[in-house]
Design an enzyme around this catalytic site. Structure first.
Site, short mmCIF file in Angstrom:
data_model
loop_
_atom_site.label_atom_id
_atom_site.label_comp_id
_atom_site.label_asym_id
_atom_site.label_seq_id
_atom_site.Cartn_x
_atom_site.Cartn_y
_atom_site.Cartn_z
N HIS A 1 -12.86 12.20 0.54
CA HIS A 1 -12.85 10.99 0.79
C HIS A 1 -12.72 10.58 2.39
O HIS A 1 -13.57 9.66 2.91
CB HIS A 1 -11.77 10.22 0.11
CG HIS A 1 -11.66 8.77 0.47
ND1 HIS A 1 -12.71 7.78 -0.01
CD2 HIS A 1 -10.69 7.74 0.78
CE1 HIS A 1 -12.18 6.65 0.22
NE2 HIS A 1 -10.85 6.71 0.68
N ARG B 1 -3.79 11.38 5.84
CA ARG B 1 -4.08 9.92 6.32
C ARG B 1 -3.30 8.83 5.34
O ARG B 1 -3.27 9.06 4.26
CB ARG B 1 -5.49 9.63 6.62
CG ARG B 1 -5.51 8.11 7.10
CD ARG B 1 -7.08 7.59 7.00
NE ARG B 1 -7.84 7.79 5.60
CZ ARG B 1 -7.74 6.76 4.96
NH1 ARG B 1 -7.26 5.41 5.37
NH2 ARG B 1 -8.25 6.95 3.54
N GLN C 1 -9.16 14.53 3.25
CA GLN C 1 -8.42 13.84 1.97
C GLN C 1 -9.35 13.74 0.77
O GLN C 1 -10.66 13.19 0.74
CB GLN C 1 -8.03 12.36 2.53
CG GLN C 1 -6.97 11.73 1.68
CD GLN C 1 -6.39 10.73 2.31
OE1 GLN C 1 -7.15 9.81 3.10
NE2 GLN C 1 -5.03 10.56 2.67
N GLU D 1 -7.18 4.69 -10.00
CA GLU D 1 -6.01 5.09 -10.51
C GLU D 1 -5.64 4.52 -11.50
O GLU D 1 -5.03 4.92 -12.50
CB GLU D 1 -4.92 5.40 -9.48
CG GLU D 1 -5.62 5.59 -7.76
CD GLU D 1 -4.82 6.99 -7.58
OE1 GLU D 1 -5.38 7.20 -6.26
OE2 GLU D 1 -4.12 7.80 -8.23
N PHE E 1 0.86 -1.07 0.17
CA PHE E 1 0.06 -0.02 -0.05
C PHE E 1 0.83 1.00 0.10
O PHE E 1 1.93 1.44 0.83
CB PHE E 1 -1.01 0.04 1.18
CG PHE E 1 -2.26 0.17 0.84
CD1 PHE E 1 -3.11 -0.80 0.67
CD2 PHE E 1 -2.84 1.51 0.86
CE1 PHE E 1 -4.58 -0.60 0.48
CE2 PHE E 1 -4.25 1.68 0.58
CZ PHE E 1 -4.96 0.68 0.32
N LEU F 1 -15.95 6.31 -7.06
CA LEU F 1 -14.49 6.17 -7.63
C LEU F 1 -14.34 5.77 -8.88
O LEU F 1 -14.74 4.65 -9.17
CB LEU F 1 -13.39 5.91 -6.57
CG LEU F 1 -13.43 6.80 -5.13
CD1 LEU F 1 -12.46 6.09 -4.49
CD2 LEU F 1 -13.01 8.15 -5.58
N ARG G 1 -1.57 11.96 -6.20
CA ARG G 1 -2.99 12.42 -6.22
C ARG G 1 -3.38 13.78 -5.90
O ARG G 1 -4.06 14.34 -6.45
CB ARG G 1 -3.36 11.55 -4.85
CG ARG G 1 -4.15 9.93 -5.44
CD ARG G 1 -4.75 9.76 -3.88
NE ARG G 1 -5.01 8.32 -4.24
CZ ARG G 1 -5.65 7.60 -3.12
NH1 ARG G 1 -6.24 8.21 -2.03
NH2 ARG G 1 -6.04 6.39 -3.58
N HIS H 1 -9.69 12.36 -3.42
CA HIS H 1 -9.15 11.51 -4.67
C HIS H 1 -9.49 12.19 -5.90
O HIS H 1 -10.59 12.77 -6.08
CB HIS H 1 -10.14 10.09 -4.31
CG HIS H 1 -9.73 9.15 -5.16
ND1 HIS H 1 -9.78 9.13 -6.59
CD2 HIS H 1 -8.96 7.75 -4.73
CE1 HIS H 1 -9.24 7.80 -7.04
NE2 HIS H 1 -8.72 7.24 -6.28
#
Lengths: 587, 81
Positions: free
Chosen positions: A353, A398, A240, A255, A119, A252, A286, A242
């Site tokens: 988000h 985050r 945050q 990506e 991640f 969403l 992002r 996206h």
């Protein structure tokens, strides 16, 4: 008017991941616990979490909680409190193994250990190389977690109040929280729930934005309750985003679409990312892509009749590539944007988000407020956990997989702290006279309203204002205008009218109450963002492009009363290790 | 409001979900069909509402089919919404 009353040791508002984890800790310790939820607990928004739970188990490569701690602090752009971050990263393995014992169906390695997936932002040895740290259950980690925790709570005889909406906190004359006022949707009955401890676990308020990935229930009810009770909201300027949510829907688009060659165009058909990031173009990070998109829209080059989105073009990839390498994208585009990406571009917009800010707490989950010389004095009897709280482990930004970890660690620590608290506070404090007055006044206003604006209209204006003035691309002028506008929206939110006056399942009434909570969060966001003259993490100011540790290495605290701001220092002192001094953030 | 209207309000609230995708799809379905839903379809919709969000989404997106034939007609209306 006297309301009927029920009495519990602990009242928990919210039945998502953090509320269920705290409830379990208390119910298994033998306390009587009531959990209030607007929807059935397993349909809480935690169900949307796919990614995983970050924990340095070291099942894939060597790993250490200190490396996880470094990644989290760096990710937070040094606004995170290092005591809470150390606590969370050290406890991560323990809460994951507990969940395993509760029956959580984690993905496995051939040797039987929990599989961990990679991640973004997670590294070995203080940023040296990526590490696989996310524990997941396929792409349904949140779903599996909710079901596991709910089952376990039923077994522990936790009491659920489903389809109830909490309205307000009850504080006594010394400021201690002694319960809540709540509304049962099926009957319209309002009741007082007296408690020794109250835990807010109501999740985020992402619905303040026009484009949001959050479910409709995410209306910041706990934040509204806290703010009305005189408790400040912390770091509400940090949200945050996206880059690619379907315009007008929020769903969403992964990506991966840009990874496979999809490109972003403005209204003139220009591939604008070439101007903002000449090397990485559409594959820049992002925040860079989100800001560029928002700037194109703000400067009038947005597409569509309202010039309010940009276009994600992928038809040049061909139907075969789209179907094979991007499964699901075509059905999402058809269903939520009503376009077939094989022929037409998908309208997209930067989409909210996650809420980094919230109700200020320490790592025991106790709600803390400035009092005299102490910036963090606990409010007796009140706790907050999960996305509605600001511990603060996420700081200004985050890290992926840290939200589910946050729920588990602080849900458990709050449960444990309440257990201890109950030992030394065996008696219920008296309810103040007129305990339910504020709630009853709010309901009476709606019941007696004969004229006023419709909730949906005011809500739409609020969301448009927040999206336009507190999106990813922020300037002093935009924010100052936004503060004016959102104050006006706040007034209007408190003078809406509803046509339906019945008691049974009156959704119009619920939505009017939710809007009051959202409007509070929206104002906190704009006022805090307008004041913060620096760029840090998710808060990026075009007129103050650098992080300013000399003046702004501090948490914002917004009070509803007078819409006033205060600040408190960031805790740079971990529990046992050396402090991570702020450095320039490079990935 | 009369009982039928209350029942509609109840269904409207139960259509609040944990997944945004489901919120959006069910809102469109309710706006289009709630006022004219038959008794059978209402009962079937109630059964669907009890499903976990991810399973419900799989049905709606056509990635899965319902085990019970009686759910078919109302599911088709949701898929078309």
């Amino acid at each position: 008017m006297t309301l009927s009353r029920q009495i519990f040791d602990t009242v928990i508002v919210g039945g998502g991941g953090s509320g269920l984890r705290a409830a379990l800790q208390l119910a298994e310790a033998g306390h009587n616990v009531a959990v209030f939820s607007k929807v059935f607990p397993t349909r809480s928004h935690t169900v949307a979490a796919q990614g995983g739970i970050g924990a340095s188990l070291g099942n894939m490569q060597e790993d250490h909680w200190l490396w996880h701690m470094y990644d989290t602090i760096k990710g937070s752009d040094y606004l995170g409190d290092q005591d809470a971050i150390e606590y969370m990263c050290r406890k991560a393995a323990e809460v994951v193994y507990e969940l395993e014992h509760f029956g959580m169906p984690f993905d496995r390695n051939p040797d039987g250990t929990i599989y961990q997936r990679p991640f973004g932002g997670h590294s070995q040895n203080f940023g040296e190389r990526p590490v696989q740290r996310a524990c997941a259950a396929a792409d349904r980690t949140g779903h599996a977690m909710l079901h596991t925790l709910y089952q376990r709570n039923v077994r522990a005889r936790c009491q659920f109040f489903v389809e109830w909406m909490a309205l307000d906190l009850i504080r006594d004359y010394e400021g201690a929280v002694v319960g809540i006022v709540a509304l049962e949707m099926e009957t319209g009955d309002v009741m007082v729930f007296q408690s020794k401890a109250t835990i807010l676990a109501t999740g985020g308020a992402g619905r303040i934005y026009q484009s949001s990935t959050n479910a409709f229930i995410n209306t910041g009810d706990g934040l509204g309750m806290a703010a009305r009770a005189g408790i400040p909201l912390e770091d509400m300027e940090f949200w945050q985003f996206h880059p690619t949510g379907v315009a007008g829907a929020g769903v969403l688009i992964t990506e991966g679409v840009r990874g496979e060659g999809g490109i972003l165009l403005n209204a003139n058909g220009e591939r604008f990312m070439e101007r903002y990031a000449p090397n990485m173009k559409d594959l820049a990070s992002r925040d860079v892509v989100s800001r560029a998109m928002d700037q194109e829209i703000k400067e009038g080059r947005g597409a569509g009749p309202e010039h309010d989105h940009v276009l994600l073009k992928l038809d040049h990839l061909g139907a075969e590539v789209i179907n094979k390498r991007l499964p699901g994208i075509r059905e999402i585009a058809l269903k939520f944007a009503h376009v077939d990406p094989v022929r037409e571009p998908i309208p997209v917009v930067p989409t909210c988000h996650y809420q980094m800010g919230g109700i200020p707490t320490n790592y025991y989950g106790q709600v803390v407020v400035p009092r005299g010389a102490n910036p963090s004095e606990p409010v007796p009897g009140l706790y907050a956990i999960g996305e509605c709280a600001c511990v603060s482990v996420h700081g200004a930004n985050r890290l992926g997989t840290n939200s589910l970890l946050d729920l588990l660690v602080f849900g458990k620590s709050a449960g444990d702290h309440v257990s201890e608290w109950l030992k030394t506070h065996p008696r219920h404090r008296d309810l103040p006279r007129n305990a339910a007055e504020r709630s009853l006044e709010r309901l009476a206003r709606l019941d007696n309203s004969t004229s006023g604006e419709r909730v949906t209209e005011v809500a739409a204006d609020m969301r448009r204002t927040v999206q336009q003035h507190a999106g990813v691309f922020r300037t002093g002028t935009l924010l100052t205008e936004g503060v004016e506008k959102i104050r006006e929206v706040g007034q209007r939110a408190r003078s809406t009218a509803i046509g339906d006056k019945s008691r049974v399942f009156n959704t119009a009434r619920i939505e009017a109450l939710e809007l009051e909570n959202l409007a509070i969060v929206a104002e906190a966001t704009l006022v805090s963002a307008q004041a913060r003259e620096e760029s840090r993490g998710a808060h990026a100011r075009e007129d103050f492009k650098e992080r300013d540790d000399k003046n702004w290495l501090k948490h914002s605290l917004w009070y509803l009363d007078g819409s006033r701001l205060d600040y408190k220092p960031v805790n740079l002192q971990p529990l046992t290790v050396e402090s991570f001094e702020p450095k320039i953030r490079v990935y | 409001m009369e009982p039928a209207a209350r029942e509609q309000e109840r269904l409207r609230w139960r259509s609040r979900r944990g997944l945004l995708e489901m919120d959006l799809i069910l809102q469109r379905f309710l706006d289009r069909h709630l006022a004219t839903l038959s008794v059978q379809d209402t009962q079937a919709y109630d059964v669907l509402l009890d499903l976990p969000d991810n399973d419900f989404l799989d049905l709606v997106m056509g990635r899965a089919e319902p085990a019970d034939d009686r759910l078919g007609p109302v599911l088709e209306k949701i898929r078309q919404s």
